[in-house]
Design an enzyme around this catalytic site. Sequence first.
Site, PDB file in Angstrom:
ATOM      1  N   HIS A 125       0.879  -1.172   0.000  1.00 27.96           N
ATOM      2  CA  HIS A 125       0.000   0.000   0.000  1.00 27.96           C
ATOM      3  C   HIS A 125       0.920   1.227   0.000  1.00 27.96           C
ATOM      4  O   HIS A 125       2.024   1.172   0.544  1.00 27.96           O
ATOM      5  CB  HIS A 125      -0.798  -0.063   1.312  1.00 27.96           C
ATOM      6  CG  HIS A 125      -1.929   0.892   1.421  1.00 27.96           C
ATOM      7  ND1 HIS A 125      -1.745   2.206   1.766  1.00 27.96           N
ATOM      8  CD2 HIS A 125      -3.262   0.717   1.262  1.00 27.96           C
ATOM      9  CE1 HIS A 125      -2.937   2.798   1.809  1.00 27.96           C
ATOM     10  NE2 HIS A 125      -3.865   1.903   1.510  1.00 27.96           N
ATOM     11  N   ASP A 202       2.474  -4.758   8.202  1.00 31.87           N
ATOM     12  CA  ASP A 202       1.271  -3.944   8.115  1.00 31.87           C
ATOM     13  C   ASP A 202       0.068  -4.899   8.121  1.00 31.87           C
ATOM     14  O   ASP A 202      -0.180  -5.592   7.138  1.00 31.87           O
ATOM     15  CB  ASP A 202       1.348  -3.118   6.819  1.00 31.87           C
ATOM     16  CG  ASP A 202       0.021  -2.470   6.431  1.00 31.87           C
ATOM     17  OD1 ASP A 202      -0.951  -2.577   7.201  1.00 31.87           O
ATOM     18  OD2 ASP A 202      -0.028  -1.867   5.349  1.00 31.87           O
ATOM     19  N   GLN A 205      -4.980  -5.079   6.612  1.00 36.26           N
ATOM     20  CA  GLN A 205      -5.916  -5.863   5.816  1.00 36.26           C
ATOM     21  C   GLN A 205      -6.104  -7.272   6.391  1.00 36.26           C
ATOM     22  O   GLN A 205      -7.021  -7.978   6.006  1.00 36.26           O
ATOM     23  CB  GLN A 205      -5.379  -5.942   4.381  1.00 36.26           C
ATOM     24  CG  GLN A 205      -6.408  -6.146   3.320  1.00 36.26           C
ATOM     25  CD  GLN A 205      -7.487  -5.089   3.326  1.00 36.26           C
ATOM     26  OE1 GLN A 205      -8.656  -5.419   3.477  1.00 36.26           O
ATOM     27  NE2 GLN A 205      -7.127  -3.821   3.196  1.00 36.26           N
ATOM     28  N   LYS A 228     -11.142  -0.841   9.909  1.00 32.59           N
ATOM     29  CA  LYS A 228     -11.273  -2.039   9.065  1.00 32.59           C
ATOM     30  C   LYS A 228     -11.750  -3.249   9.873  1.00 32.59           C
ATOM     31  O   LYS A 228     -11.960  -4.317   9.325  1.00 32.59           O
ATOM     32  CB  LYS A 228      -9.957  -2.325   8.355  1.00 32.59           C
ATOM     33  CG  LYS A 228      -9.665  -1.247   7.315  1.00 32.59           C
ATOM     34  CD  LYS A 228      -8.517  -1.538   6.413  1.00 32.59           C
ATOM     35  CE  LYS A 228      -8.374  -0.376   5.431  1.00 32.59           C
ATOM     36  NZ  LYS A 228      -7.097  -0.399   4.716  1.00 32.59           N
ATOM     37  N   CYS A 366      -4.505   2.419  -3.898  1.00 29.99           N
ATOM     38  CA  CYS A 366      -3.318   2.892  -3.181  1.00 29.99           C
ATOM     39  C   CYS A 366      -2.156   1.909  -3.340  1.00 29.99           C
ATOM     40  O   CYS A 366      -1.343   1.755  -2.428  1.00 29.99           O
ATOM     41  CB  CYS A 366      -3.584   3.116  -1.695  1.00 29.99           C
ATOM     42  SG  CYS A 366      -4.800   4.363  -1.354  1.00 29.99           S
TER      43      CYS A 366
HETATM   44  C1  LIG Z   1      -6.093   0.448   4.656  1.00 31.58           C
HETATM   45  C2  LIG Z   1      -4.697   0.054   4.568  1.00 31.58           C
HETATM   46  C3  LIG Z   1      -3.669   0.913   4.973  1.00 31.58           C
HETATM   47  C4  LIG Z   1      -3.919   2.330   5.409  1.00 31.58           C
HETATM   48  O1  LIG Z   1      -4.730   2.412   6.509  1.00 31.58           O
HETATM   49  P1  LIG Z   1      -5.232   3.857   7.030  1.00 31.58           P
HETATM   50  O2  LIG Z   1      -6.335   3.517   7.969  1.00 31.58           O
HETATM   51  O3  LIG Z   1      -5.694   4.613   5.825  1.00 31.58           O
HETATM   52  O4  LIG Z   1      -4.075   4.503   7.683  1.00 31.58           O
HETATM   53  C5  LIG Z   1      -2.380   0.454   4.914  1.00 31.58           C
HETATM   54  N1  LIG Z   1      -2.097  -0.776   4.486  1.00 31.58           N
HETATM   55  C6  LIG Z   1      -3.053  -1.641   4.086  1.00 31.58           C
HETATM   56  C7  LIG Z   1      -2.670  -3.017   3.630  1.00 31.58           C
HETATM   57  C8  LIG Z   1      -4.380  -1.260   4.114  1.00 31.58           C
HETATM   58  O5  LIG Z   1      -5.329  -2.112   3.713  1.00 31.58           O
END
Ligand SMILES: *Cc1c(COP(=O)(O)O)cnc(C)c1O
Length: 408
Positions: A125, A202, A205, A228, A366
């Site tokens: 992302h 990260d 997701q 999320k 993104c």
């Molecule tokens: C949504 C997402 C982000 C960003 O999250 P924010 O809530 O916009 O800071 C980063 N990495 C992944 C894999 C995502 O799905």
Amino acid sequence: MPKTSLDVNTIRKDFPILNREVNGKPLVYLDNAATSQTPQQVIDVIVDYYQNYNANIHRGVHALSQEATDKYEEARIKIQKHFNAEKSYEIILTSGTTHSINIVANGFSSLIKKGDEILVSAMEHHSNIVPWQMLCERTGAELKVIPMNQDGELLMEVYSELLSNKTKLVFCNHISNALGTINPIEEIIEKAHKVGAAVLIDGAQAAPHLVADVQKLDVDFYTISAHKVCGPTGVGMLYGKEEWLKKLPPYQGGGEMIAEVTFEKTTYADLPHKFEAGTPNICGGIAFGAALDYMNTIGFENIAAYEHELLVYATTELLKIDSLKIYGTAQQKTSVISFNIDGVHPYDIGSILDKLGIAVRTGHHCAQPIMDFYKIPGTVRASFSFYNTQEEVDALLAGVKRAKTMLL
Ligand SMILES: *Cc1c(COP(=O)(O)O)cnc(C)c1O
């Protein structure tokens, strides 16, 4: 579709928004990878906060402040338990994944130098690319990319070759938001540690679909966003091992994050406050804890099994549509389907679906480098949650077929 133990019709009653109409049609919300919907149980917690104990935390001697502080710290402990962190102060409450990653990227400025290397996966992302590029610009370190194959799986042999004693940091998402790939993070972490590199995963997701055990993974940093996982926007988590959080300098200066301030020198507060300058999203943090409670009541095993059924059904049926191509066909994937129809712009499909009340995402999600890899401008992405139904998948299939006839 076989039936799992999850009772989707009862669950849907928890989500008032799912009853609304869009463009005169019942809403079919298939943009869960961008943000999840919020159950009444979490909305109630938000309302209760503002109706009954809205106050600033960690400061006042008065009752409301104490109540708000207690609830906020209880939420931190809920989050700690959920991710099995060893200590509650290893959970930093942030404004979300992007903020969490920036805390680490900024902190590493003072820990890496020219000649060092940072590895990122090819399916990141933007929020997991740009902060590292900025870090490399500041320090002269070099950014290297772990490539992937056409299915959207990382090339692990190349990863092993890229690792060396120059590698200081490895960054990878647990699950790709654009492709749904579940990355082999255990192996990524283990191999990075062998060369002494730190790893940030990260988990933005992944958190809606599975539970990461940060101690078992032995991960150095793990990030998520509450919005999320059925929580509100503007709040998230940075998990960091205590030893790393102690080494990193604070990201922002302000109230709450200091032990003592004079004009000559400031000493920083202990963890987690060192990284929590200013008044935080108090209500959001409390609701974040409630959202995890809600999801745990449904149970992540049930969620994963049910979503997998939706994924298999939707994939099989979508592939029956002529000239439809799915991007992201990894062996291990979650309920995200990115697709295109030959000769049609994803945006046009998305617009027609919207007229039918169906919410999907279109564009580069993104994750522009992924789109460049496949040499496409973007995709249509349908992402399913545990509150979606087979009927909603059928509505998507009908909508895509209709869009195809209209556009070709
Ligand atoms: C949504 C997402 C982000 C960003 O999250 P924010 O809530 O916009 O800071 C980063 N990495 C992944 C894999 C995502 O799905």
